[in-house]
Write a protein that holds these residues in place. Structure first.
Motif, PDB file in Angstrom:
ATOM      1  N   LEU A 175      47.902   4.606 -16.422  1.00 24.36           N
ATOM      2  CA  LEU A 175      46.980   5.033 -17.224  1.00 24.36           C
ATOM      3  C   LEU A 175      45.739   5.736 -16.367  1.00 24.36           C
ATOM      4  N   THR A 176      45.494   4.986 -15.140  1.00 26.97           N
ATOM      5  CA  THR A 176      44.384   5.356 -14.549  1.00 26.97           C
ATOM      6  C   THR A 176      44.700   6.808 -13.918  1.00 26.97           C
ATOM      7  N   ILE A 208      45.387  -6.253  -8.291  1.00 31.65           N
ATOM      8  CA  ILE A 208      45.057  -5.390  -9.486  1.00 31.65           C
ATOM      9  C   ILE A 208      46.007  -4.079  -9.269  1.00 31.65           C
ATOM     10  N   VAL A 222      46.765   9.145 -14.985  1.00 31.68           N
ATOM     11  CA  VAL A 222      47.054  10.385 -15.743  1.00 31.68           C
ATOM     12  C   VAL A 222      45.657  10.676 -16.144  1.00 31.68           C
ATOM     13  N   GLY A 223      44.574   9.882 -16.270  1.00 28.71           N
ATOM     14  CA  GLY A 223      43.259  10.117 -16.381  1.00 28.71           C
ATOM     15  C   GLY A 223      42.818  11.112 -15.573  1.00 28.71           C
ATOM     16  N   LEU A 224      43.075  10.666 -14.161  1.00 26.22           N
ATOM     17  CA  LEU A 224      42.722  11.430 -13.079  1.00 26.22           C
ATOM     18  C   LEU A 224      43.416  12.611 -12.757  1.00 26.22           C
ATOM     19  N   LEU A 256      41.609  15.099 -14.988  1.00 26.34           N
ATOM     20  CA  LEU A 256      40.366  15.486 -14.439  1.00 26.34           C
ATOM     21  C   LEU A 256      40.544  16.541 -13.130  1.00 26.34           C
ATOM     22  N   TYR A 275      50.621  11.862 -21.110  1.00 24.54           N
ATOM     23  CA  TYR A 275      50.062  10.930 -21.522  1.00 24.54           C
ATOM     24  C   TYR A 275      51.358   9.946 -21.708  1.00 24.54           C
ATOM     25  N   PHE A 317      55.209  -3.183 -17.916  1.00 27.25           N
ATOM     26  CA  PHE A 317      54.065  -3.980 -18.295  1.00 27.25           C
ATOM     27  C   PHE A 317      52.908  -3.759 -17.398  1.00 27.25           C
ATOM     28  N   MET A 340      40.723 -13.245 -10.577  1.00 26.40           N
ATOM     29  CA  MET A 340      41.659 -12.395 -10.007  1.00 26.40           C
ATOM     30  C   MET A 340      42.530 -13.019  -8.866  1.00 26.40           C
ATOM     31  N   TYR A 346      50.261  -1.108 -16.820  1.00 20.87           N
ATOM     32  CA  TYR A 346      49.383  -0.069 -17.496  1.00 20.87           C
ATOM     33  C   TYR A 346      48.454   0.467 -16.555  1.00 20.87           C
ATOM     34  N   ILE A 347      47.870  -0.232 -15.734  1.00 24.52           N
ATOM     35  CA  ILE A 347      46.797  -0.019 -14.769  1.00 24.52           C
ATOM     36  C   ILE A 347      47.068   1.331 -14.080  1.00 24.52           C
ATOM     37  N   GLN A 357      52.454   6.197 -20.806  1.00 25.22           N
ATOM     38  CA  GLN A 357      52.514   4.961 -21.894  1.00 25.22           C
ATOM     39  C   GLN A 357      53.665   4.335 -21.814  1.00 25.22           C
TER      40      GLN A 357
END
Lengths: 216, 248, 264
Positions: A190-191, A6, A193-195, A198, A173, A184, A1, A186-187, A177
């Motif tokens: 997408l992360t 990141i 949206v998951g959190l 939760l 979501y 370009f 990396m 996504y990290i 997306q």
């Protein structure tokens, strides 16, 4: 990396408003979907008690069919069949609602069966008409029994709303997306949206569990 | 309509492959889910906080973050950290972790429903921990678990349709192809849904059969009626499976 | 490891030294001291909550003591004093000692996933390392002894309570314990069945030299089988005597009161 790192807080900050906008749609879909599911589910449960198997049999089959096939495929199916004037979001509400109505009908069934036989007998002893017995005595108790189930399904439906991306409803979501597709990166979207899922679903499910314990 | 049928027949080899992919995901996911469930389920009921707390966190994390997000996260984001998995592996891992977290609650609940007297009798016979679990407690908990695991299995099958969006050629992909070829949505999606329904039905039979067998082993063996094996038990989503875990 | 009980001479089979057991704030055993000689048959009596069952459960390691020592044949069982510190014994050492102790429960606790004979041979094969043939032979012998031979291949749920308890007794004996703990073994049974189970136990008492520790409400049985009776109250032994004296001529007020209530 390498050094372009990141995770970028800047990107995260940038995408947040879009995600929150999407969250509103997600919650909207859950609420409307659950309202449909609650009403339709009760109707199914009552129809399942019909005296003739010519009603029960086919209904049972339809309910099983809907329950045992993917929500995702159902969504796309109905979306493709519907006239283009109907907004995708409305289709989403309806399909989510119907799919979950088949679950909810089981909750109602169990709730109705859990009302003690003595309640029916007391109503007969008082010579209450059947409709009155249902409305004033059985259903109020049955619905109380179904509250935890309702809560659990709401949480479950909330987590299934991202399926709406397949019919291009812009919920949380889809926002993530499309942000990813445009930039370009996504990290972060997408992360996050998951959190966000939760953050909303965990406290809600704790609440439902407390309700379960209190009503038990 | 007759064109439709011809196209359907032409696509049957593709359907075979699609069913195979869907089954690979479903059974692979279920296997992984079971492993995850056993580890987390037992982890969540150990007295040691150092095991229990992480188990709970992992369970709540995978239950709370939505399967859709997980599968796409694994597909789009994870490779940027240098882990590239094949699409099939992504699907199996996502399904396995998500439903494993739900099944962990089922495992925990069922283990807790086995009377403590059984553990005590096993201690009195000086059996070791693993032996107690494997030979005494688990076989009894298993009978309690199966109906709920059957539900989760159907949910998992349904969730696997997502794999279409990460390039896998599963049953949903076949449905979509058929729709393109026939330009008949009702026919093609009808076929697709029926295929899913048939798979779900067969899986349900299998689980009913396992349940009857497990019950017979516990001497609660009423000879299963055909209705018990071939009937569909009400399928409920994962949230409810957990709810019933403690009491069933 | 399971040496014959007579050869170990004057080392007590069981010894409690200052054993403390609390459940939360409730002190059940407060520095309890007593010992049981090899081959003794000791009955523990007393009102419920007096700590009798706790003693058996401590001996089976189903509960952990909060202090003190429990010795089996002089060997520390659950804890020991190292220097000045009270430390837990590792499970591995504990298992060696635990092999000498067996227990029969009020609720039988047979394993429903196994047949009668499987229940009996499970531990002899996997814990004592007996061959299957050997374990089965011994198991059948024991089933004969408790009168359950024809139920050999039944599932446990197909048996009545009394039958289950007889199998449970055989299961405990299959481990060749030096010490047998009997925890209200007839309390969950219908009255007409009780005599059967007691008959089985009486025979074991007469034909073996196993050390027995029993908690029971069957005073007549206690009188026949045991050679010592301990009266418990509030975690302490208030009176100790041979059964004859205890039941006909108790001295302590609490004992009199208790026996009057039970015997009527």
């Amino acid at each position: 990396m390498n050094d372009e790192s990141i995770w970028s807080w800047e990107t995260a900050w940038d995408v947040l408003p879009a995600l929150l906008r999407g969250l509103v749609v997600t919650i909207e879909a859950t609420v409307v979907g659950m309202v449909i599911a609650s009403i339709l589910g009760l109707l199914i449960a009552l129809a399942m008690r019909a005296p003739t198997r010519w009603v029960r049999g086919p209904l049972r089959f339809i309910v099983d069919f809907i329950r045992m096939t993917p929500l995702l495929v159902q969504l796309v199916f109905v979306y493709l069949l519907s006239p283009p004037e109907i907004p995708a979001l409305v289709i989403g509400f309806v399909v989510l609602g119907i799919h979950y109505a088949t679950y909810m009908s089981e909750v109602y069934r169990a709730g109705i069966e859990a009302v003690p036989q003595g309640q029916w007998e007391a109503a007969t002893a008082l010579n209450l008409p059947k409709a009155r017995t249902w409305r004033a005595i059985i259903l109020p108790q049955a619905i109380r029994n179904t509250l935890p189930g309702l809560g659990n399904y709401a949480v479950s439906m909330f987590k299934e709303t991202p399926f709406l991306f397949a019919i291009s409803v812009v919920e949380m979501y889809t926002e993530a997306q499309s942000y990813g597709a445009n930039t370009f990166s996504y990290i972060e979207p997408l992360t996050m949206v998951g959190l966000l899922f939760l953050i909303v679903s965990y406290p809600t499910s704790l609440l439902v569990r407390r309700m379960e314990i209190r009503l038990a | 309509m007759s064109d439709d049928l011809q196209l359907l027949i032409d696509s049957l080899p593709d359907l075979g492959n699609g069913v195979l992919v869907t089954l690979q995901m479903t059974l692979g996911g279920a296997l992984l889910a079971m492993v995850v469930a056993l580890v987390l389920g037992f982890g969540a009921r150990t007295p040691s906080l150092w095991v229990r707390a992480p188990s709970r966190v992992v369970i709540e994390f995978f239950r709370g973050t939505s399967l859709v997000v997980q599968i796409f996260w694994l597909f789009y984001v994870l490779p940027q950290f240098g882990f590239k998995m094949e699409a099939l592996a992504v699907a199996i891992v996502a399904l396995g972790l998500n439903y494993g977290a739900y099944a962990a609650e089922v495992v925990r609940g069922s283990i807790e429903s086995v009377p403590t007297g059984q553990w005590e009798a096993a201690t009195a016979l000086n059996l070791g921990w693993l032996h107690k679990v494997r030979r005494v407690v688990f076989p009894q908990a298993w009978a309690l678990m199966i109906p709920q695991l059957a539900n989760l299995l159907i949910q998992l099958l349904k969730g696997s349709a997502l794999a279409f969006y990460i390039t896998l050629h599963d049953v949903y992909w076949w449905t979509d192809e058929l729709q393109r070829d026939t330009r008949d949505t009702f026919f093609s999606f009808g076929c697709g849904l029926i295929v899913y329904f048939v798979i779900a039905y067969i899986l349900t039979w299998g689980m009913n059969w396992l349940e009857e067998r497990a019950k017979r082993r516990l001497g609660r063996g009423t000879r299963p009626r055909l209705r018990d094996v071939f009937g569909l038990k009400p399928g409920v989503p994962s949230e409810i499976a957990r709810m019933k875990g403690g009491t069933a | 490891m399971t040496t014959s009980t007579s050869s170990t001479g004057d080392v007590p089979a069981i010894e409690f030294k200052d054993v403390v057991k609390r459940f939360g704030d409730n002190v059940v055993l407060d520095k309890l001291n007593f010992s049981v000689a090899q081959g003794d048959r000791v009955t523990l009596i007393g009102p419920s909550g007096s700590g009798k069952t706790t003693i058996l459960r401590l001996l089976m390691t189903l509960e952990e003591a909060n202090g003190g020592l429990i010795l089996i044949d002089g060997d520390p069982y659950t804890h020991e004093y190292k220097g000045q510190k009270w430390v837990e014994i590792p499970e591995k050492r504990r298992r060696v000692v635990r092999n000498r102790v067996g227990m029969v429960f009020q609720q039988f606790n047979l394993f429903p996933n196994m047949t009668v004979i499987e229940n009996i041979i499970e531990a002899p094969i996997h814990v004592l390392g007996k061959s299957k043939a050997e374990a089965v032979a011994r198991g059948e012998e024991l089933l004969e002894q408790v009168g359950m031979s024809e139920k050999r291949d039944f599932k446990t749920n197909q048996l009545s309570g009394g039958q289950q308890q007889r199998v449970a007794i055989a299961r405990a004996l299959a481990m060749d314990p030096e010490i047998l703990l009997l925890d209200e073994v007839t309390s969950a049974l219908d009255p007409e069945i009780v005599a059967d189970v007691l008959g089985v136990l009486r025979e074991i008492a007469e034909t073996t030299d196993i050390t027995m520790l029993l908690v029971t409400h069957e005073m007549q049985f206690a009188r026949e089988v045991s050679n010592r009776v301990l009266m418990f109250d509030q975690g302490q032994i208030v009176e100790e005597a041979d059964p004859e004296t205890m039941f006909t001529n108790p001295t302590h007020a609490r004992t009199k009161e208790f026996l009057k209530a039970v015997l009527g």
